[in-house]
Structures are given as C-alpha cells and as structure tokens.
Design an enzyme around this catalytic site. Structure first.
Site, PDB file in Angstrom:
ATOM      1  N   CYS A 276       0.798  -1.236   0.000  1.00 44.86           N
ATOM      2  CA  CYS A 276       0.000   0.000   0.000  1.00 44.86           C
ATOM      3  C   CYS A 276       0.825   1.278   0.000  1.00 44.86           C
ATOM      4  O   CYS A 276       0.505   2.225  -0.716  1.00 44.86           O
ATOM      5  CB  CYS A 276      -0.997  -0.007   1.152  1.00 44.86           C
ATOM      6  SG  CYS A 276      -0.261   0.105   2.808  1.00 44.86           S
ATOM      7  N   HIS A 334      -2.899   1.400   6.776  1.00 50.67           N
ATOM      8  CA  HIS A 334      -3.139   1.401   5.332  1.00 50.67           C
ATOM      9  C   HIS A 334      -2.830   2.808   4.840  1.00 50.67           C
ATOM     10  O   HIS A 334      -3.122   3.791   5.528  1.00 50.67           O
ATOM     11  CB  HIS A 334      -4.577   0.992   5.008  1.00 50.67           C
ATOM     12  CG  HIS A 334      -4.859   0.990   3.541  1.00 50.67           C
ATOM     13  ND1 HIS A 334      -3.989   0.424   2.630  1.00 50.67           N
ATOM     14  CD2 HIS A 334      -5.871   1.508   2.810  1.00 50.67           C
ATOM     15  CE1 HIS A 334      -4.478   0.596   1.414  1.00 50.67           C
ATOM     16  NE2 HIS A 334      -5.622   1.253   1.495  1.00 50.67           N
ATOM     17  N   ASP A 357      -7.217   6.098  -3.653  1.00 53.56           N
ATOM     18  CA  ASP A 357      -6.457   4.939  -3.163  1.00 53.56           C
ATOM     19  C   ASP A 357      -6.144   3.992  -4.328  1.00 53.56           C
ATOM     20  O   ASP A 357      -7.030   3.323  -4.846  1.00 53.56           O
ATOM     21  CB  ASP A 357      -7.264   4.214  -2.089  1.00 53.56           C
ATOM     22  CG  ASP A 357      -6.443   3.130  -1.398  1.00 53.56           C
ATOM     23  OD1 ASP A 357      -5.313   2.846  -1.872  1.00 53.56           O
ATOM     24  OD2 ASP A 357      -6.923   2.563  -0.396  1.00 53.56           O
ATOM     25  N   ASN A 397     -14.156   3.782  10.329  1.00 56.70           N
ATOM     26  CA  ASN A 397     -15.220   3.822  11.341  1.00 56.70           C
ATOM     27  C   ASN A 397     -15.902   2.492  11.657  1.00 56.70           C
ATOM     28  O   ASN A 397     -16.815   2.474  12.468  1.00 56.70           O
ATOM     29  CB  ASN A 397     -16.316   4.790  10.891  1.00 56.70           C
ATOM     30  CG  ASN A 397     -16.008   6.214  11.289  1.00 56.70           C
ATOM     31  OD1 ASN A 397     -15.717   6.500  12.439  1.00 56.70           O
ATOM     32  ND2 ASN A 397     -16.040   7.124  10.331  1.00 56.70           N
ATOM     33  N   ASP A 399     -17.223  -0.998  13.140  1.00 61.33           N
ATOM     34  CA  ASP A 399     -17.196  -1.629  14.472  1.00 61.33           C
ATOM     35  C   ASP A 399     -16.433  -2.951  14.371  1.00 61.33           C
ATOM     36  O   ASP A 399     -16.421  -3.581  13.314  1.00 61.33           O
ATOM     37  CB  ASP A 399     -18.626  -1.940  14.951  1.00 61.33           C
ATOM     38  CG  ASP A 399     -19.398  -0.670  15.277  1.00 61.33           C
ATOM     39  OD1 ASP A 399     -18.778   0.409  15.309  1.00 61.33           O
ATOM     40  OD2 ASP A 399     -20.631  -0.763  15.486  1.00 61.33           O
TER      41      ASP A 399
END
Length: 691
Positions: A276, A334, A357, A397, A399
C-alpha cells in the site's frame, strides 16, 4: 522591400518555466501551467510585420482536438479560451526583427502534451511552421483553477516538494519511513504523461479522454487505476505473500523514480512488487507532477470490510489464538493519498481534500481503483456521495465484533467501536514530523484518546469497559495487556497481563497468552509463543503478571522492516466458565541508521559535501548486508556498498555528494541485512542554499 518571412520561433523555455513554476521538472518539452500566459518570440526577415498584410495564426493540437488562435493586436488573456496577443515588436537594426506574442490557455484546458504550430497567411502564400511541443499541467496558483490552493506554504509542500515521510507500524509505535517522490528526476514528468496515454480510457476513446482531462476528478480516477496493474498496463503489481522472488521486496523501494522508469523502459510491463505505501507514494509523485496538490495519508487500524456491513468480525479460540474465519480484516496501517480539488459534482461544501487509493482492494465501477471520496463527505457519513465514500467510511469507522469460539460455537462476544481508524496521519508541511488529521475524518465521539504506557499506547479491551459490553453485562473478571516498552528488533518483548476480580469472592482462573506473527494487511498465521497458567485471585484484587518473549523466539524468517505481532490473552473463570479476552497488535521496530553531514549549516548548490552513515550493530552476532544511499537532487547515482559489522560495533561510511538543486532535499539510507533478515532505514533533510 522583401516580404515578411519567419526565420525562427523561440519558445523562451527558461523564462516561461520560471514564471510557471515548472523549472526543475525534466521533460523533452516546454512545461507550462494552464490559465497562465506564456511568451513566444517570432524572429523574422524582410519588411516590418503589418497586421493588415499578414495574418499570424497559432494552431494548438492535442490528439484529435485542434484550436486555431489568431494573433490579435489588442485584448486581454481569457480564462475560458486560448488567446494570442501581440505584445510588442522588438527592434533590432542589425539582425533579424522579432515579434513578442503572449499566448494563454484557458484555466479549464485539458492537461496533456500539445503540439504548437504557426501559420503565416499573406494574400498570396500560406506557410506553416512546426514550433514543437509543450506539456500543460494543472495550476494550483491560479484562483480559477479547480485545484487552486490558497496558501503558498501548502503549495510548496503538496506540489513542489519531492521529499516525504510515510508512516507505518502501529498507533503506539509509529515508524517514519523516508520516501523520495522524484518528480524532478530526469524524464519522470514525461513518464507521468505516458501513464495517461496508456490508460484504457485513452485507448478506448482518445477524444473523449482528452476532453475529460480538464477535470482533476477524472484524472484522479484514471491515475488511481493506472498505478496498480490489475485491470490495465498499470505501473505496479501488488504482492502480500512474503515471497518476492522474480521482483523487489516492497520494503526495499525508497523512491518513485526507479519504479516509474522500470515501467517505462520495459514497454509498460508492471513492476514487481508493491504494497500500500508504495502504491500511494507513486500516486503522490504522479499527481504532484501533474500539478494537483497531493499528500500521503496513513490510517492506523484500517478496516477492510468485504461485505459492506460496516462490521469487522474477529474470531479467537479459547487459548487466545486468532483464527482466520472471516474475509474481513483490519490492516495495522493502510496508506492512501488525498488530492486537493473542487467537487462541483457533489454540490456545495465538498471541495478540498479527496481520498484516492491506488492499492487494489475492491473494484469501483468494475475497476480496481478508489475515489476521489471527499473527506468532508466521509466525516458527514454522506455515504451516497460518489466516489467510494462507504468503503472509505468503513476503513476509518467500522465496528469490531470479537468472538471467542470453540468448535464453531460462540462462547462470548464483545464489540469495540473505537479501534478502527485509531489515528489518521500525514507529514506536517515544512517539517519532518507527523500531523494528526483524524478529526478531519471522524467526529469527536468516534475518536479514541490513547493512553500512553511506557512510551507506547496501551489499550486494554476489557469486557467491563464502556467501549465494549454495557455495564450491566459486565462479568466478574476484567483483563488488559500492557507493553512495557516499544519493542525493537534484537531485544526481548516485555509485557504485563493485568487481571482484576470485580467480585467479592476468591476465584480460580485459567490464563492463556498467545503471540502470533502477522502481515500488516491480514489475519495472523500460526503461534510462535504461548503461555498457560492457573491464577488464584482474591476478592476485588488486581494482579499483574509480567511476561518476556525473547528475540530468539520471535526472530524474523522473511526480510521485513517491521515485523508485526498479535498478542492475546484469554482468562477463563473455572467455576462459571465465563471468558474474557484482551488483545494488542504491535510492530517490532528495526534500529535506525543515523546520517551526519560534515558542514550542515552551509550546504551550497554545486559544492561538494560529505555525509556519513553511522550504525551500531545491536545484535549479539556479526551482521552483513548492502547499504544504499540515495538523494534526489543530491546524488547523480545511488551509492552502494557491502558492509559487515561485528557485534556491538559501530561503523561509519562516508558518502560524497554535490547538490544540484536548491531547497529542502533528503538523503536516505537503506541497509538490507541477511541475518537477521531485516531492512533498516535512516534519513537526513538538508536545506541546500543557492550559491
């Protein structure tokens, strides 16, 4: 008197490039920025130019698109169309006469390599002169350009600067990795323009592609796809297998020029290999070269949500070993880029930084690319905004649902809402330190404050914690892990397991601690260390148990610059069979190389200098490997040497260099050791003064 006759045309390369702030960019053509005037001198013989008798018409050609621009004696440059205005006649009584013409491109002109022609029409003749080519770039200095950036300091950093830092590791043990963007290196700009020409969009419909190139949103999407080789003749092939035979270990790259040149010189065969940070750093080079302000971003604890449910599932067995049941994963870090541009397609309020990206993770409209996703849209959870906002939103974000399982039966579950997107960072403009940009992506309630412990951020995921189960579900035992110091290759890893009995009765517990090696982008492989004990704990008591993992136990098998470890502890209450888990992922840093400059305060352009690379072997064995020192604008060729260093010995290797560009430059050193197989880095920024 003789007829008016053009002899030569001077494209005023040096003067125009200085005015357009493109000096230093190496190209076979004149390099200009759109929406800005440039001067052309027409040398001619014969009688003086008479606009009533001669017509001068510039023809500006980009692929199948051509525009005719007659030279006018009066007028103003236009923001919306090409203009050519006669500045003055340059008298020269002895030699050829000269006309100075001011040409300007619209601020919405497409970026690309243009051909410039001049046609001279008289009543009887028409003559065409081929004047050469120019490369047109975006213009962040022009207020009307969609990539305009207000501050000169930020333009210096995000367009002009060719040095950077990439951040890796884990949030509590951040590693700064030097990178040379190399946009001023010989031929690099021409290769960046080639990238656009090799793209499938250009090959499929040249005219449409060239027209779309006026828009940085379109350019960003094309470059994001072209940096990886998944769907096209892109630049880099990704490899996360640990086996890099037939190519280069991604950790060995230190700049973009080698990669871009290798791609161009092999007729656009993908370069092996990247991960990356390599994809992002090369994209940053291309975007800066094209005039689009760009910075490299690292997201620590980055979620890769494969099924789009915004939840990452993690599974552990009752011995604390992490299992690979889920296709979802959390990358320890990342790396992507942000580019600065207007977003008229999104309505008001979404101009500014946009996530792009190039790492091939998921397809966007059928192609491996991502973005531009407006950072403001991610912050506002505006998941219907194009492009790829939901994917990036999940990266920062999602969970995390952690489950302890036996024979595929879930024994206990906890949810962590704070781990993902723990820290989002970039290099601070004008300095070599980190800037925290987490608050640009996440609201206050989604951000986690780090508790520093022994110099490393410690986070215990305890089951009685508000980040996991609600209070009323709190079990009788809580557990957390605490690293005692930032782990460094060659040293032991020291950590505490802290167990608290929340109840007023004595307990008998089983403690299972497990350490696994892992790659930064996926779940860990087999365990390399474990410890199992029984623990007696009194009512309301807290016990701290110290553990050490020796260097011999975790020694690296493959060459890496940071090895990563997943450490987990499961505590089982023997009586109730309730289980709680704490886990910590961390990197083991490699020692760094130190670079010293003989006369640091007076490094002057074109004046020879000496740098010394200093390294002390921290291992109990002799080490040997290859040292490489490079520096764009400082060293013509990389300096390479084999070195062997005895245990605890210090080596000093001098390297001579002669700076050929003024401004902030960087020397970087890589030492690739064979045993233990590891890569060490060091860098030194140098402020080169004009003579």
């Amino acid at each position: 008197m003789d007829e008016f006759k053009v002899r030569t045309v001077d494209l005023q390369r040096v003067q125009n490039q200085t005015r357009h702030r493109t000096e230093g960019l190496s190209s076979s053509t004149l390099v200009l920025r759109r929406g800005q005037t440039f001067t052309v001198i027409i040398n001619y013989d014969g009688r003086p130019f008479d606009p009533l008798k001669e017509k001068l018409i510039f023809r500006i050609v980009l692929g199948p698109i051509a525009v005719e621009v007659p030279v006018s004696r009066f007028g103003q440059p236009s923001a919306t169309q090409w203009t050519a205005i006669l500045e003055r006649s340059v008298p020269n009584p002895t030699g050829p006469r000269a006309l100075s013409v001011s040409l300007s491109s619209p601020v919405t002109a497409s970026i690309g390599v243009y051909t410039l022609q001049l046609r001279v029409e008289t009543r009887v003749t028409v003559k065409t002169h081929l004047l050469g080519q120019f490369t047109l770039l975006c213009n962040p200095w022009s207020q009307a350009d969609s990539v305009f950036l207000q501050s000169e300091d930020l333009r210096t950093e995000y367009v002009m600067s060719d040095i950077g830092l990439l951040f890796k590791g884990s949030p509590g043990n951040i590693v700064s990795r030097p990178w040379s963007f190399d946009q001023y290196e010989k031929g690099i700009l021409d290769i960046c323009m080639k990238l656009l020409q090799v793209s499938p969009q250009h090959q499929a419909d040249m005219g449409k592609d060239l027209q779309n190139r006026s828009n940085p949103v379109y350019i960003g999407r094309v470059i994001s796809a072209m940096v990886n080789s998944n769907d096209d003749k892109g630049v880099i092939t990704g490899n996360w297998s640990g086996d890099y035979s037939g190519g280069v270990n991604p950790s060995k790259w230190s700049g973009s020029a080698d990669i871009l040149r290798m791609w161009a010189e092999t007729q656009f065969r993908p370069v092996k290999y990247g991960q990356c940070w390599v994809f992002a750093a090369v994209m940053c080079t291309v975007m800066r070269a094209l005039g689009i302000p760009t910075r490299v971003i690292t997201n620590f604890n980055s979620a890769h949500d494969t099924n789009g449910n915004m939840v990452i599932e993690e599974y552990y067995n009752e011995m604390g070993e992490k299992l690979s049941f889920s296709r979802d994963s959390i990358w320890n870090f990342h790396v992507w880029v942000e580019s600065w541009m207007k977003r008229p397609d999104l309505g008001r309020g979404y101009d500014g930084w946009q996530v792009l990206d190039p790492t091939p993770q998921e397809r966007s409209a059928g192609i491996f690319r991502c973005g531009p996703a407006a950072v403001k849209a991610i912050y506002e959870q505006k998941v219907d905004a194009q492009y790829d906002v939901p994917f990036v939103y999940a990266e920062v974000n999602a969970d995390v649902r952690v489950m302890i399982v036996r024979d595929r039966t879930v024994l206990s579950t906890s949810v962590d809402k704070r781990r993902v997107g723990a820290l989002i960072s970039t290099k601070r403009p004008g300095s070599m330190i980190m800037q925290d940009v987490t608050s640009e992506y996440k609201t206050e309630k989604d951000m986690v404050p780090f508790r520093a412990a022994g110099g490393i951020a410690a986070r215990g995921y305890t089951f009685g914690d508000e980040r996991t189960m609600p209070r009323e579900d709190s079990k009788g035992v809580a557990v957390s892990l605490q690293l005692l110091k930032a782990p460094v290759v060659g040293e032991n890893i020291s950590f505490n397991v802290i167990i608290t009995n929340n109840e007023a009765a004595q307990k008998l517990l089983k403690k299972h601690v497990n350490a696994q090696n892992k790659e930064y982008n996926r779940n860990p492989t087999g365990s390399f260390w474990e410890s199992h004990d029984d623990v007696k704990i009194g009512p309301k008591e807290t016990v701290t148990i110290k553990h050490e993992i020796s260097f011999k136990e975790y020694m690296l098998k493959e060459t890496a610059e940071d090895s990563l470890v997943n450490l987990a502890v499961v505590i089982e209450d023997v009586k109730t069979q309730e289980r709680v888990l704490a886990s910590e992922e961390f990197n083991i840093r490699t020692p760094s190389l130190n670079i010293q400059i003989q006369n640091e305060v007076s490094v002057i352009i074109n004046t020879p200098q000496v740098a010394t690379v200093v390294f002390t072997n921290p291992f109990n064995v002799a080490v040997s490997g290859e040292l490489t020192v490079s520096g764009s604008g400082l060293l013509e060729e990389k300096a390479q040497m084999r070195i062997t260093i005895q245990p605890r010995e210090t080596t000093k290797k001098p390297v001579s260099f002669t700076p050929r560009m003024a401004g902030a430059k960087m020397l970087s050193a890589n030492l690739v050791l064979e045993n233990p197989p590891t890569i060490l880095h060091g860098f030194k920024t140098i402020n080169v003064q004009a003579s």
